[in-house]
Design an enzyme around this catalytic site. Structure first.
Site, PDB file in Angstrom:
ATOM      1  N   ARG A  87       0.826  -1.213   0.000  1.00 33.35           N
ATOM      2  CA  ARG A  87       0.000   0.000   0.000  1.00 33.35           C
ATOM      3  C   ARG A  87       0.857   1.259   0.000  1.00 33.35           C
ATOM      4  NH1 ARG A  87      -5.003  -2.054   3.927  1.00 33.35           N
ATOM      5  NH2 ARG A  87      -5.585  -3.776   2.544  1.00 33.35           N
ATOM      6  N   GLU A 132     -13.925 -14.086  11.820  1.00 33.23           N
ATOM      7  CA  GLU A 132     -13.977 -13.578  10.450  1.00 33.23           C
ATOM      8  C   GLU A 132     -13.881 -14.700   9.406  1.00 33.23           C
ATOM      9  OE1 GLU A 132     -11.609 -10.492   7.436  1.00 33.23           O
ATOM     10  OE2 GLU A 132     -11.083 -10.557   9.555  1.00 33.23           O
ATOM     11  N   LYS A 168     -17.463 -11.108  11.929  1.00 31.79           N
ATOM     12  CA  LYS A 168     -16.979 -10.226  10.858  1.00 31.79           C
ATOM     13  C   LYS A 168     -17.051 -10.983   9.531  1.00 31.79           C
ATOM     14  CE  LYS A 168     -13.104  -7.378   9.296  1.00 31.79           C
ATOM     15  NZ  LYS A 168     -11.802  -6.743   9.615  1.00 31.79           N
ATOM     16  N   SER A 192     -14.979  -5.080   4.299  1.00 35.76           N
ATOM     17  CA  SER A 192     -15.335  -4.445   3.021  1.00 35.76           C
ATOM     18  C   SER A 192     -15.004  -5.346   1.838  1.00 35.76           C
ATOM     19  CB  SER A 192     -14.643  -3.093   2.870  1.00 35.76           C
ATOM     20  OG  SER A 192     -13.241  -3.209   3.044  1.00 35.76           O
ATOM     21  N   GLY A 193     -14.002  -6.201   1.978  1.00 37.42           N
ATOM     22  CA  GLY A 193     -13.751  -7.245   0.989  1.00 37.42           C
ATOM     23  C   GLY A 193     -13.385  -6.782  -0.399  1.00 37.42           C
ATOM     24  N   GLY A 194     -12.826  -5.595  -0.547  1.00 47.20           N
ATOM     25  CA  GLY A 194     -12.454  -5.123  -1.871  1.00 47.20           C
ATOM     26  C   GLY A 194     -13.485  -4.245  -2.541  1.00 47.20           C
ATOM     27  N   ARG A 230      -9.092  -1.106   4.279  1.00 45.95           N
ATOM     28  CA  ARG A 230      -8.850  -0.264   3.111  1.00 45.95           C
ATOM     29  C   ARG A 230      -9.974   0.746   2.889  1.00 45.95           C
ATOM     30  NH1 ARG A 230     -10.760   0.824  -0.864  1.00 45.95           N
ATOM     31  NH2 ARG A 230     -12.347  -0.769  -0.609  1.00 45.95           N
TER      32      ARG A 230
END
Length: 349
Positions: free
Chosen positions: A38, A187, A229, A271-273, A302
């Site tokens: 990142r 999760e 999650k 959010s998973g992308g 993210r």
């Protein structure tokens, strides 16, 4: 002088605080490898100091931390780090009124005998690691399991064995957390990387969650002291047809209603992308529907940080702009957790 509120004590109290109305969890638990990728995108070298400075910048964003962030998931490096002025980062989080947490899994590794599938490792000596993290201030922990969906209509992935192996590990982890006085974030992520449609995601997510709660009950995990999650029910990134906001919300809630006991205090979605705004819009639509047995909120990495990272760019002089970007996304998701987000509120931070 910072006035600190009384910290929640029991597992149930901590879990409820983690999903407090209008608040969610900041996932700042990127591994050194992930945060390097990142930082590469913003032309910033990843060092001990730059990682510390970036995360300190987030944790000192009082508008977000006091208003919309209930907890922060940390990485092993971060929970032990001190700010530039010598203050432990954990203390900065606590002073904001948020709870420190820690990622304890050791990543998804190839599942022997099952090509294309993984199982998350890290159970060895987990009891001892949890005890050490509790002494460092961790009030909750996180363990991520990864469930992939086969491409091009391949229905052999995920296998039932993969689902069961990952859920068994999640349940063992959760039981060890509660034994140590730590709330487990559980999760099980069904990835959105493939070309599957939303109905295939719903099918796999429902199967995963059904088996998960069977394992948790068998392991005598106190559901009232957990936070789930999961992924949202959404089509894969490569799917030809995208589902609308209302369809994602409706099908996600339907799957949760079929699988998640009301004893679970809250569900903090990953959010998973998804894009920043999509993750916010989907969450808000679910909450706007109302009449839910659990609190629905966010546990984004993210989707909370991307705008702030871009604004920061590794330059100290950009700190204020980065904090405004972070505070804006936190505010938008805080509204979504109450079902009150609107598109026209998305102004430039």
């Amino acid at each position: 002088m910072v006035v600190m509120t009384k910290s929640p004590q029991t597992l149930e109290d901590v879990a409820m605080a983690m999903v407090a109305p209008g608040k969610g969890i900041l996932a700042a638990d990127e591994s050194s490898g992930t945060i390097k990728k990142r930082f590469d995108k913003i032309n910033t070298v990843s060092t001990d100091d730059t990682r510390r400075d970036y995360r300190e910048m987030l944790f000192r964003t009082s508008a977000a931390m006091r208003g919309q962030i209930s907890g922060v998931i940390l990485y092993d490096e971060t929970i032990k780090q001190k700010a530039k002025d010598g203050t432990p980062l954990v203390q900065i989080i606590e002073q904001s009124g948020a709870l420190p947490g820690i990622k304890v899994d050791e990543g998804a590794k190839a599942l022997a005998g099952f090509p294309g599938e993984t199982v998350t490792e890290g159970l060895d000596k987990l009891r001892e690691r949890l005890t050490a993290y509790r002494e460092l201030g961790a009030r909750f922990a996180k363990w991520r399991a990864v469930i992939d969906i086969g491409r091009k209509g391949d229905r052999t992935i995920p296998t039932l064995y993969c689902i069961k192996a990952n859920n068994h590990a999640l349940a063992r982890y959760a039981a060890l957390c509660q034994e140590t006085g730590i709330v487990p974030i559980i999760e099980p992520e069904v990835l959105m990387d493939g070309d599957h449609d939303i109905d295939r995601c719903a099918e796999v997510t429902e199967a995963t969650l059904s088996h998960l709660f069977a394992e948790l009950i068998q392991h005598r995990v106190k559901l009232e002291g957990t936070v789930l999650k999961p992924n949202m029910v959404i089509a894969g990134k490569l799917a030809g047809k995208r589902a609308g906001i209302e369809e994602v919300a409706e099908k996600t809630v339907r799957v949760l209603a079929r699988t998640v006991p009301a004893a679970v205090p809250g569900i903090a979605f990953l959010s998973g992308g998804q894009s920043d705004e999509d993750a916010t819009a989907h969450l808000s639509a679910m909450n706007a529907a109302g009449n839910l047995p659990w609190r629905l909120t966010f546990s984004y990495g993210r989707a909370l940080q991307a705008a702030a990272q871009k604004a920061w760019g590794g330059k100290p002089e950009n700190t204020a702009a980065a904090q405004r970007a972070f505070a804006h996304r936190a505010k938008m998701n805080g509204l979504a957790a109450a079902g009150k987000w609107k598109q026209d509120l998305e102004t430039v931070a």
